[in-house]
Design an enzyme around this catalytic site. Structure first.
Site, PDB file in Angstrom:
ATOM      1  N   GLY A  12       2.312  10.157   7.338  1.00 33.94           N
ATOM      2  CA  GLY A  12       3.685   9.600   6.565  1.00 33.94           C
ATOM      3  C   GLY A  12       3.161   9.546   4.828  1.00 33.94           C
ATOM      4  O   GLY A  12       3.555   8.781   4.304  1.00 33.94           O
ATOM      5  N   TYR A 155       9.638  -3.397  16.858  1.00 30.77           N
ATOM      6  CA  TYR A 155       8.712  -2.837  15.606  1.00 30.77           C
ATOM      7  C   TYR A 155       7.753  -4.142  15.654  1.00 30.77           C
ATOM      8  O   TYR A 155       6.369  -3.545  15.661  1.00 30.77           O
ATOM      9  CB  TYR A 155       9.635  -3.288  14.506  1.00 30.77           C
ATOM     10  CG  TYR A 155       8.793  -2.973  13.318  1.00 30.77           C
ATOM     11  CD1 TYR A 155       8.375  -1.774  12.624  1.00 30.77           C
ATOM     12  CD2 TYR A 155       8.681  -4.170  12.415  1.00 30.77           C
ATOM     13  CE1 TYR A 155       7.654  -1.706  11.562  1.00 30.77           C
ATOM     14  CE2 TYR A 155       7.754  -4.138  11.268  1.00 30.77           C
ATOM     15  CZ  TYR A 155       7.056  -2.749  10.819  1.00 30.77           C
ATOM     16  OH  TYR A 155       6.604  -2.794   9.745  1.00 30.77           O
TER      17      TYR A 155
HETATM   18  N1  LIG Z   1       7.874  -1.054   2.833  1.00 28.98           N
HETATM   19  C1  LIG Z   1       7.472  -2.227   2.940  1.00 28.98           C
HETATM   20  O1  LIG Z   1       7.836  -3.285   2.273  1.00 28.98           O
HETATM   21  C2  LIG Z   1       6.508  -2.632   4.252  1.00 28.98           C
HETATM   22  C3  LIG Z   1       6.155  -3.985   4.652  1.00 28.98           C
HETATM   23  C4  LIG Z   1       5.238  -4.214   5.934  1.00 28.98           C
HETATM   24  C5  LIG Z   1       4.881  -3.111   6.415  1.00 28.98           C
HETATM   25  N2  LIG Z   1       5.194  -1.653   6.066  1.00 28.98           N
HETATM   26  C6  LIG Z   1       4.209  -0.617   6.726  1.00 28.98           C
HETATM   27  O2  LIG Z   1       3.760   0.201   5.563  1.00 28.98           O
HETATM   28  C7  LIG Z   1       3.983   1.792   6.462  1.00 28.98           C
HETATM   29  C8  LIG Z   1       4.804   2.544   5.236  1.00 28.98           C
HETATM   30  O3  LIG Z   1       5.928   1.976   4.906  1.00 28.98           O
HETATM   31  P1  LIG Z   1       6.909   2.626   4.303  1.00 28.98           P
HETATM   32  O4  LIG Z   1       8.142   1.498   4.139  1.00 28.98           O
HETATM   33  O5  LIG Z   1       6.706   3.409   3.012  1.00 28.98           O
HETATM   34  O6  LIG Z   1       7.639   3.697   5.518  1.00 28.98           O
HETATM   35  P2  LIG Z   1       8.836   4.468   5.510  1.00 28.98           P
HETATM   36  O7  LIG Z   1       9.268   4.817   3.938  1.00 28.98           O
HETATM   37  O8  LIG Z   1       9.788   3.991   6.681  1.00 28.98           O
HETATM   38  O9  LIG Z   1       8.072   6.026   5.753  1.00 28.98           O
HETATM   39  C9  LIG Z   1       7.645   6.207   7.060  1.00 28.98           C
HETATM   40  C10 LIG Z   1       7.031   7.368   6.942  1.00 28.98           C
HETATM   41  O10 LIG Z   1       6.640   7.519   8.544  1.00 28.98           O
HETATM   42  C11 LIG Z   1       6.925   8.972   8.642  1.00 28.98           C
HETATM   43  N3  LIG Z   1       7.408   9.092  10.043  1.00 28.98           N
HETATM   44  C12 LIG Z   1       8.650   8.277  10.766  1.00 28.98           C
HETATM   45  N4  LIG Z   1       8.930   8.654  11.797  1.00 28.98           N
HETATM   46  C13 LIG Z   1       8.231   9.918  12.134  1.00 28.98           C
HETATM   47  C14 LIG Z   1       7.884  10.782  12.884  1.00 28.98           C
HETATM   48  N5  LIG Z   1       8.744  10.669  14.255  1.00 28.98           N
HETATM   49  N6  LIG Z   1       7.124  11.779  12.843  1.00 28.98           N
HETATM   50  C15 LIG Z   1       6.476  11.907  11.981  1.00 28.98           C
HETATM   51  N7  LIG Z   1       6.432  11.114  10.981  1.00 28.98           N
HETATM   52  C16 LIG Z   1       7.264  10.074  10.718  1.00 28.98           C
HETATM   53  C17 LIG Z   1       8.057   9.367   7.680  1.00 28.98           C
HETATM   54  O11 LIG Z   1       7.639  10.797   7.449  1.00 28.98           O
HETATM   55  P3  LIG Z   1       9.114  11.700   6.744  1.00 28.98           P
HETATM   56  O12 LIG Z   1       9.416  11.150   5.724  1.00 28.98           O
HETATM   57  O13 LIG Z   1       8.163  13.042   6.542  1.00 28.98           O
HETATM   58  O14 LIG Z   1       9.713  12.044   8.012  1.00 28.98           O
HETATM   59  C18 LIG Z   1       7.842   8.546   6.605  1.00 28.98           C
HETATM   60  O15 LIG Z   1       6.749   9.119   5.656  1.00 28.98           O
HETATM   61  C19 LIG Z   1       4.514   1.544   7.663  1.00 28.98           C
HETATM   62  O16 LIG Z   1       3.469   1.578   8.662  1.00 28.98           O
HETATM   63  C20 LIG Z   1       5.388   0.160   7.473  1.00 28.98           C
HETATM   64  O17 LIG Z   1       5.332  -0.385   8.815  1.00 28.98           O
HETATM   65  C21 LIG Z   1       5.795  -1.447   4.930  1.00 28.98           C
END
Ligand SMILES: NC(=O)c1ccc[n+]([C@@H]2O[C@H](COP(=O)([O-])OP(=O)(O)OC[C@H]3O[C@@H](n4cnc5c(N)ncnc54)[C@H](OP(=O)(O)O)[C@@H]3O)[C@@H](O)[C@H]2O)c1
Length: 242
Positions: A12, A155
């Site tokens: 990702g 989740y």
């Molecule tokens: N955002 C926050 O504030 C926050 C808080 C706590 C934890 N986290 C954790 O931090 C990490 C990144 O967060 P984020 O908010 O940046 O995540 P996000 O925007 O939801 O991005 C998720 C990534 O996962 C990839 N993905 C999802 N389903 C997929 C699939 N079936 N096959 C391949 N790739 C897939 C997507 O790739 P594509 O776009 O290329 O499809 C995307 O790059 C995650 O593990 C999340 O749980 C984030």
């Protein structure tokens, strides 16, 4: 680990937090295999940005809802770079669902993408590193995994399992592969929400603000540079998990 010239896979890694992690690794001189699912354009853009800054990168597509495809990411990165030293499991989905409306499909999708794929990717990564070279795995968890609440049931359970997997793999892969996790707090708005929504939650955070992707990247770089930290979980939450 000195990151200069090392090869990292970031799942990702094309958008949002993952993108910040990819660029931070390149900033330290690492070469990066940017995994993406559907974000082909952003993945190529991130590759271009890393190359402009003088490092090497490739984009690798794989659907993480199919763990067999996850495994192949390591093979494709090795085909290009010769070896891989670092795996950052960042890709995940975050979909609603509480105790009464979580469906089997919602459950299975979360477990496949957030847990099963990171496990089998870690397995393929560790087999490729072997028992002589140094390696690092950094799992991006969530503070909710350490303090489960009643919402986002599937989740949260996957993130709790990612934290458990981090400790289990840290023992299994020692001494040459370190395995750690980061638990972010409020960093970027969830799908369908904007920055104003995120900021409205800041008053619940002891630090009275939301965090930035760079603060997660800083924690990752700390872990990768540390040769004596394994099985650990760093909360980057401004105290929200307390
Ligand atoms: N955002 C926050 O504030 C926050 C808080 C706590 C934890 N986290 C954790 O931090 C990490 C990144 O967060 P984020 O908010 O940046 O995540 P996000 O925007 O939801 O991005 C998720 C990534 O996962 C990839 N993905 C999802 N389903 C997929 C699939 N079936 N096959 C391949 N790739 C897939 C997507 O790739 P594509 O776009 O290329 O499809 C995307 O790059 C995650 O593990 C999340 O749980 C984030």
């Amino acid at each position: 680990m000195n990151l200069d010239g090392k090869v990292a896979i970031v799942t990702g890694g094309a958008v949002r937090l993952g993108r910040a992690l990819s660029l931070a690794l390149a900033e330290q001189g690492a070469r990066v295999a940017i995994h993406y699912g559907s974000s082909a354009g952003p993945a190529e853009a991130a590759v271009g940005e890393i190359k402009t800054r003088g490092s090497d990168a490739i984009a690798i597509q794989a659907d993480l809802s199919r763990p067999g495809e996850a495994r192949s990411i390591v093979e494709r990165a090795v085909d290009h770079f010769g070896q891989v030293d670092i795996l950052v499991n960042s890709a995940a989905i975050f979909e609603p669902g509480n105790w009464h409306d979580t469906t089997e499909a919602n459950w299975d999708r979360h477990f496949a993408i957030n847990l099963k794929s990171p496990f089998f990717l870690s397995q393929a990564f560790a087999a490729q590193v072997g028992r002589e070279r140094a390696g690092h795995i950094v799992n991006i968890a969530d503070w909710r995994g350490a303090r489960p609440g009643p919402d986002h049931m599937a989740y949260t359970l996957t993130k709790a399992a990612v934290i458990a997997m981090t400790r289990s793999l840290a023992l299994a892969l020692a001494p040459n592969i370190q395995v750690n996790a980061i638990a972010p707090g409020l960093i970027l708005p969830p799908p369908g929400q904007d920055q104003a929504y995120l900021e409205s939650k800041a008053s619940q955070v002891p630090a009275q603000r939301v965090g930035s992707p760079q603060e997660i990247a800083n924690a990752m770089i700390f872990l990768l540079r540390s040769d004596f930290v394994t099985g650990d979980l760093i909360f980057v939450t401004g105290g929200e998990h307390l």
